[in-house]
Design an enzyme around this catalytic site. Structure first.
Site, PDB file in Angstrom:
ATOM      1  CD  GLU A  35       9.540 -54.535  20.718  1.00  0.00           C
ATOM      2  OE1 GLU A  35       8.595 -54.150  21.463  1.00  0.00           O
ATOM      3  OE2 GLU A  35      10.655 -54.013  20.728  1.00  0.00           O
ATOM      4  N   GLY A  36       4.925 -57.350  20.701  1.00  0.00           N
ATOM      5  CA  GLY A  36       3.906 -58.406  20.742  1.00  0.00           C
ATOM      6  C   GLY A  36       3.002 -58.299  19.524  1.00  0.00           C
ATOM      7  CG  HIS A  37       0.346 -55.000  19.224  1.00  0.00           C
ATOM      8  ND1 HIS A  37       0.836 -54.136  20.184  1.00  0.00           N
ATOM      9  CD2 HIS A  37      -0.912 -55.308  19.610  1.00  0.00           C
ATOM     10  CE1 HIS A  37      -0.100 -53.928  21.101  1.00  0.00           C
ATOM     11  NE2 HIS A  37      -1.166 -54.631  20.791  1.00  0.00           N
ATOM     12  N   GLY A 147      -2.874 -63.042  19.992  1.00  0.00           N
ATOM     13  CA  GLY A 147      -1.779 -63.440  20.865  1.00  0.00           C
ATOM     14  C   GLY A 147      -2.248 -64.380  21.963  1.00  0.00           C
ATOM     15  CB  SER A 185       0.950 -55.300  28.397  1.00  0.00           C
ATOM     16  OG  SER A 185      -0.268 -54.612  28.588  1.00  0.00           O
ATOM     17  NE  ARG A 187      -5.523 -52.063  30.305  1.00  0.00           N
ATOM     18  CZ  ARG A 187      -6.326 -52.757  29.506  1.00  0.00           C
ATOM     19  NH1 ARG A 187      -5.938 -53.921  29.019  1.00  0.00           N
ATOM     20  NH2 ARG A 187      -7.523 -52.288  29.182  1.00  0.00           N
TER      21      ARG A 187
HETATM   22  P1  AMP Z   1      -4.377 -55.391  22.323  1.00  0.00           P
HETATM   23  O1  AMP Z   1      -3.923 -54.259  21.472  1.00  0.00           O
HETATM   24  O2  AMP Z   1      -3.797 -55.400  23.693  1.00  0.00           O
HETATM   25  O3  AMP Z   1      -5.869 -55.599  22.289  1.00  0.00           O
HETATM   26  O4  AMP Z   1      -3.767 -56.699  21.651  1.00  0.00           O
HETATM   27  C1  AMP Z   1      -3.975 -56.984  20.291  1.00  0.00           C
HETATM   28  C2  AMP Z   1      -3.468 -58.377  20.006  1.00  0.00           C
HETATM   29  O5  AMP Z   1      -2.076 -58.438  20.302  1.00  0.00           O
HETATM   30  C3  AMP Z   1      -4.144 -59.451  20.863  1.00  0.00           C
HETATM   31  O6  AMP Z   1      -4.391 -60.601  20.064  1.00  0.00           O
HETATM   32  C4  AMP Z   1      -3.125 -59.717  21.923  1.00  0.00           C
HETATM   33  O7  AMP Z   1      -3.201 -61.019  22.462  1.00  0.00           O
HETATM   34  C5  AMP Z   1      -1.831 -59.530  21.157  1.00  0.00           C
HETATM   35  N1  AMP Z   1      -0.741 -59.245  22.096  1.00  0.00           N
HETATM   36  C6  AMP Z   1      -0.681 -58.249  23.014  1.00  0.00           C
HETATM   37  N2  AMP Z   1       0.452 -58.342  23.750  1.00  0.00           N
HETATM   38  C7  AMP Z   1       1.123 -59.425  23.275  1.00  0.00           C
HETATM   39  C8  AMP Z   1       2.347 -60.065  23.631  1.00  0.00           C
HETATM   40  N3  AMP Z   1       3.115 -59.603  24.617  1.00  0.00           N
HETATM   41  N4  AMP Z   1       2.719 -61.153  22.928  1.00  0.00           N
HETATM   42  C9  AMP Z   1       1.931 -61.641  21.933  1.00  0.00           C
HETATM   43  N5  AMP Z   1       0.764 -61.098  21.560  1.00  0.00           N
HETATM   44  C10 AMP Z   1       0.359 -60.006  22.216  1.00  0.00           C
END
Ligand code: AMP
Length: 282
Positions: A35-37, A147, A185, A187
Site C-alpha cells: 500500500e505504500g507503493h 515516499g 516495507s 522487507r
Molecule cells: P522501494 O520499492 O522500497 O524501493 O520503494 C519504492 C518507493 O516507495 C520509494 O519512494 C519509497 O519511499 C516508497 N515507499 C516504500 N514504503 C513506503 C511506505 N510505507 N509509505 C510510503 N512510501 C513508501
C-alpha cells in the site's frame, strides 16, 4: 496495463503518449508492491494522464553483504496492484538491460549522503542516484513520486534534480503504515512472528519522538535519548542509528531550531528497518 522489459518499449510507449499531448508520471520501485507503493501510484494517477511504474531490484544500490539475492519479488502480484491503482505501464527490466557490459558511468553525491543510511550503506546512494537518473532519461516523466519513508533518499533525489537541472517535478508522499503503526516495507516479509511484534518498537519510538516535539521539547539529545531507551528495551532490536538532522543538509543538529528530520534505522534480528518523521509534519 502493459508490462515491458526493454528500454526501447518504454520509449516507444511514452513517445506515443507524448504525441497525444499526455502527461506522464513515474513511480520508481523495487517491486513486491504494498500500500505504500500504491499510494505513490494513486498520487501519480491523480496528477498525470499516464503512470509508469518501474519494478527493478537495482543491484547497484546493494552492498556486498546486503540482501540483493533474497529481496522478495512477485511480478504477478505487482501487476495486479499497479492495474488496480490506475498505473498504465510497468517497466520490469533484467539487470543486463539496465547495466550492459562495460557500464561505467555513475551519478554520485558528495553532500547529503555522509550521514544516516549513507554511513551504514556506503554504496547505496550512488546506486540510487544512478538508477533514478537512468529511469528519468528512459521515461522522461513530468513528475516522479517518492515516499517520505525513505526520507534521505527523497532529499538526495531533490538535490540531484536541482544540481543536474533535470526538468522533473519531485513529489514526496506520506509514510503508509500497518494498522498497528509499523511502516509498510517489502522487507517486513523477512520478519518472523516474534520479530514482527518486536518491530513495533520502530513506530512506537517515532510516535514517542513526535509526541515530545508536539509538547515543545527542542533538545535533540533528550528526544533521541527517550527514543533509544524505548528501542533498547526490546531484546530483538539493535539500533543502527537514531538521529536528528537538518532537513536541508542532513547534518546532525542539537536543537530543533529549523526544519528537521528525525530518522532511525534498527535491526530486528538480521532485518534492517527504517522509519522517520519530519518535525514540519508533527
Ligand atoms: P522501494 O520499492 O522500497 O524501493 O520503494 C519504492 C518507493 O516507495 C520509494 O519512494 C519509497 O519511499 C516508497 N515507499 C516504500 N514504503 C513506503 C511506505 N510505507 N509509505 C510510503 N512510501 C513508501
Amino acid at each position: 496495463m502493459k508490462i515491458v522489459k526493454t528500454i526501447a518499449e518504454v520509449r516507444a510507449q511514452v513517445k506515443e503518449w507524448r504525441a497525444q499531448g499526455l502527461t506522464v508520471g513515474l513511480v520508481p520501485t523495487m517491486g513486491y508492491l504494498h500500500e505504500g507503493h500504491a499510494s505513490l501510484i494513486d498520487a501519480s494517477h491523480r496528477d498525470n494522464d499516464r503512470t509508469v511504474v518501474s519494478d527493478f531490484v537495482n543491484p547497484m544500490q546493494f552492498g556486498p553483504t546486503e540482501d540483493l539475492e533474497s529481496y522478495p519479488r512477485d511480478i504477478d502480484h505487482d501487476a495486479a496492484l499497479v492495474e488496480a491503482h490506475g498505473g498504465d505501464l510497468i517497466f520490469h527490466p533484467e539487470p543486463e538491460e539496465m547495466y550492459h557490459d562495460g557500464f561505467s558511468s555513475f551519478v554520485d553525491m558528495t553532500v547529503l549522503t555522509q550521514e544516516l543510511c549513507g554511513l551504514s550503506r556506503p554504496v547505496h546512494f550512488r546506486g540510487v542516484c544512478t538508477v533514478v537518473s537512468k529511469l528519468f532519461n528512459i521515461v522522461k516523466p513530468d513528475r516522479a513520486y517518492f515516499g517520505k519513508k525513505d526520507a534521505q533518499q527523497l532529499a538526495v533525489i531533490r538535490h540531484m534534480v536541482d544540481d543536474l537541472n533535470m526538468d522533473i517535478e519531485i513529489i514526496g508522499c506520506p509514510i503508509i503504515r500497518e494498522a498497528d503503526g509499523l511502516a509498510k516495507s517489502s522487507r517486513n516479509t523477512y520478519l518472523s512472528e516474534a520479530e514482527r511484534k518486536a518491530a513495533l518498537v520502530l513506530s512506537k519510538s517515532i510516535f514517542l519522538g513526535m509526541d515530545m516535539v508536539k509538547k515543545g521539547e527542542s533538545n535533540c539529545s533528550a528526544i533521541i535519548g527517550s527514543m533509544k531507551k524505548l528501542i533498547e528495551a526490546e531484546p530483538l532490536a539493535r539500533i543502527d542509528y537514531v538521529k536528528i538532522v537538518d532537513c536541508a543538509t542532513m547534518q546532525q543538529i542539537t536543537t530543533l531550531d529549523r526544519p528537521a528530520l528525525c530518522a532511525i534505522a534498527v535491526y530486528i534480528g538480521s532485518t534492517r528497518l527504517i522509519d522517520n518523521f519530519f518535525t514540519e509534519d508533527v
